[in-house]
Write an enzyme that holds these catalytic residues in place. Sequence first.
Site, PDB file in Angstrom:
ATOM      1  N   ASP A 186     -42.699  17.389  25.665  1.00 25.86           N
ATOM      2  CA  ASP A 186     -43.918  18.024  25.172  1.00 25.86           C
ATOM      3  C   ASP A 186     -44.922  18.056  26.310  1.00 25.86           C
ATOM      4  OD1 ASP A 186     -45.890  18.936  23.222  1.00 25.86           O
ATOM      5  OD2 ASP A 186     -44.638  17.922  21.738  1.00 25.86           O
ATOM      6  N   GLU A 345     -46.386  26.594  21.973  1.00 28.40           N
ATOM      7  CA  GLU A 345     -46.959  26.527  20.634  1.00 28.40           C
ATOM      8  C   GLU A 345     -48.190  27.419  20.663  1.00 28.40           C
ATOM      9  OE1 GLU A 345     -48.927  23.491  17.406  1.00 28.40           O
ATOM     10  OE2 GLU A 345     -49.563  23.552  19.463  1.00 28.40           O
ATOM     11  N   HIS A 416     -43.812  18.452  12.973  1.00 25.92           N
ATOM     12  CA  HIS A 416     -44.600  17.254  12.702  1.00 25.92           C
ATOM     13  C   HIS A 416     -46.017  17.572  12.217  1.00 25.92           C
ATOM     14  CE1 HIS A 416     -45.743  18.727  16.541  1.00 25.92           C
ATOM     15  NE2 HIS A 416     -46.798  17.939  16.547  1.00 25.92           N
ATOM     16  N   ASP A 417     -46.374  18.847  12.132  1.00 28.39           N
ATOM     17  CA  ASP A 417     -47.725  19.228  11.698  1.00 28.39           C
ATOM     18  C   ASP A 417     -47.741  19.804  10.289  1.00 28.39           C
ATOM     19  OD1 ASP A 417     -48.926  18.522  14.104  1.00 28.39           O
ATOM     20  OD2 ASP A 417     -48.565  20.497  14.989  1.00 28.39           O
TER      21      ASP A 417
HETATM   22  C1  NOJ Z   1     -50.565  20.735  18.192  1.00 33.04           C
HETATM   23  C2  NOJ Z   1     -49.719  19.542  17.920  1.00 33.04           C
HETATM   24  O1  NOJ Z   1     -48.489  19.966  17.389  1.00 33.04           O
HETATM   25  C3  NOJ Z   1     -50.503  18.653  16.996  1.00 33.04           C
HETATM   26  O2  NOJ Z   1     -49.737  17.607  16.484  1.00 33.04           O
HETATM   27  C4  NOJ Z   1     -51.705  18.154  17.748  1.00 33.04           C
HETATM   28  O3  NOJ Z   1     -52.525  17.425  16.876  1.00 33.04           O
HETATM   29  C5  NOJ Z   1     -52.521  19.304  18.350  1.00 33.04           C
HETATM   30  N1  NOJ Z   1     -51.706  20.314  18.933  1.00 33.04           N
HETATM   31  C6  NOJ Z   1     -53.441  18.791  19.412  1.00 33.04           C
HETATM   32  O4  NOJ Z   1     -52.721  18.374  20.538  1.00 33.04           O
END
Ligand code: NOJ
Length: 615
Positions: A186, A345, A416-417
């Site tokens: 990441d 992302e 994970h979000d």
């Molecule tokens: C996206 C990530 O997937 C998330 O988990 C994170 O809180 C935010 N970006 C900030 O880095």
Amino acid sequence: MPQITMDSTVRELYETPVGHDVIEKVLLQLNLSEKWILNPLIGNRKIRTLSKLTGKQMGTEFWQTLITLVNSEPDVPDDRTAEKSTTAVKPAWWKEAVIYQIYPRSFCDSNGDGIGDLKGILSKLDYLQSLGIDALWLSPIYDSPNDDNGYDIRDYRKIMTEFGTMEDFDELLDGIHKRGMKLIMDLVVNHTSDEHEWFRKALNDPDSGYEDYYFFRKGKDGKEPNNWNSFFGGTAWNYYPERDLWALHLFSKKQMDLNWDNPKLRADIIDMINWWLDKGVDGFRMDVINYISKAEGLPEGNETVGKMMLFYGIEHYYYGPHLHEYLHEIRKKAFDPHNAFSVGETPGIGREMAKLITGEEREELDMVFSFDQLETPGHIRFDDYEYDLNYYRDYITDWMEHYGSNCWMSLFYNNHDNPRMVSKVRKDPSLRQEIETLLAVMQFTLKGTPFVFQGDEMGLINYDFHSISELSDVESRNRYAELLESRSEEEAFKIIRNGTRDHSRVLLPWNEKAKELPDHLRQEADPVITELYRKLIALRKAHPTLIYGDFRLLSRRKNTFVYERTGEESFVIECNLSEEPRKPVFQGKGYTLLMPKSAFGVMKPYEARIYRKLK
Ligand code: NOJ
Ligand code: CA
């Protein structure tokens, strides 16, 4: 590209890449159909007229903001993205791969402290290989104070103590490579932790040369420099009285935005990327990478945009003026020399903008994650609603048909979000296996790279959290506190429970410590679903048509998704998108049924069938 003005028509606006995506986003947000824009009564109108009509509600400034954003993109996507493109897709390992996302904290704990770690991941490599996984993406494992579980990095070149050491990392990388798999790390470079030494130096010593690594600004009449707000609640600015300065953070108060306009910062980041690539890492998933270029002067966010998108200022950084340039620079100076893979992302980015980021001739990113499939129109993650898979069919068909042969999609429902898709589709888990099977069939037979999120292959669903004390995510806690200003504890908690990121972050069932969790936070892995993943991945690997073959929609009747993949072979996939049994559309003549083992007559709730044409 002709410049858009207030005298351009709505249609002309829609024909520009940014105009297209912004209009789609607004329609999605307001739950309006595309027909609304394609209707000549609207489409032929001048923006000026529309702006008068929507005057009070939206204000003319809204339209001006939109026009400025649209005109900031001089390029149009390559015509290989035209609808009926026949150009062959260029093969690449990452187009053929099945990628598995690991959230290290909750994946596998090797020493019984309840925190997943690198040795734990190492111990599961055989399992992952046996599933048919080709590459692992690890959410951040770097040194961090964990305000946002590692997405707030303190030291890019150090491993988080709870996760292990650099020796453990080297051993893990070696173990992955020995099994013929790849490692994707990441890359969190929109921001660092406020404990990163760059930020400490910037704050404590104005002559250190680091102040310009971040966005330090004077306040406006004693207040924040602008009206931007943070994704995790409240203003996007921290005030530092010792310097009488404010600093920008789009995420938590401890995640400070980096200033990419500073060439020194860019050089340092590129050095760091090369350092990992030199170690043998195979690529990066790039966190909120479309936010790295902010509009000059950090202008005020438009009110209407802010209200509609829930974030003030977003139009000034989600597709910023130097985004393409910075992505190209990283690619040329780090990724290309190492032949490394990149997936960005990119929240908020639509189909046409994504083409301008991933078109192979543009040399920016290999792929992106776009998120518009995760909620149905008019909904956000925290809403209490059930997801209609008819929307997914239309969304994915649109991308399959228009994304073009020089761009490649990522296919995913979970990460994970987000809460798990299976529970969004139906809260009652009684048809869990059926829905999971359907989702997996689509994921492994559509065109693109499947990203499996840890636990998908175990059949995991959302958790029935009982109280806010069971949630540890910074976003959930901040939002909860904000909601309490206008609601009762019970109401606020209900909202948070719908959308909390903790649904996907509970320790996986195979951990010893998971067995000590209260009943409502425990789930068993389902071997039937694991076997299904193994089978589907093997099927995809055995038939390159399922990877590179063309996609053709055969039916999109209500609750129906039938499509064909054709190349050297031909496959037809029929899905029942609801719990209503219905007659199959595809009769299977001249085809053999590959899945399920047998299927007679009506399609059962959420049933999915895969057929292959007889030779
Ligand atoms: C996206 C990530 O997937 C998330 O988990 C994170 O809180 C935010 N970006 C900030 O880095
Ligand atoms: Ca541990």
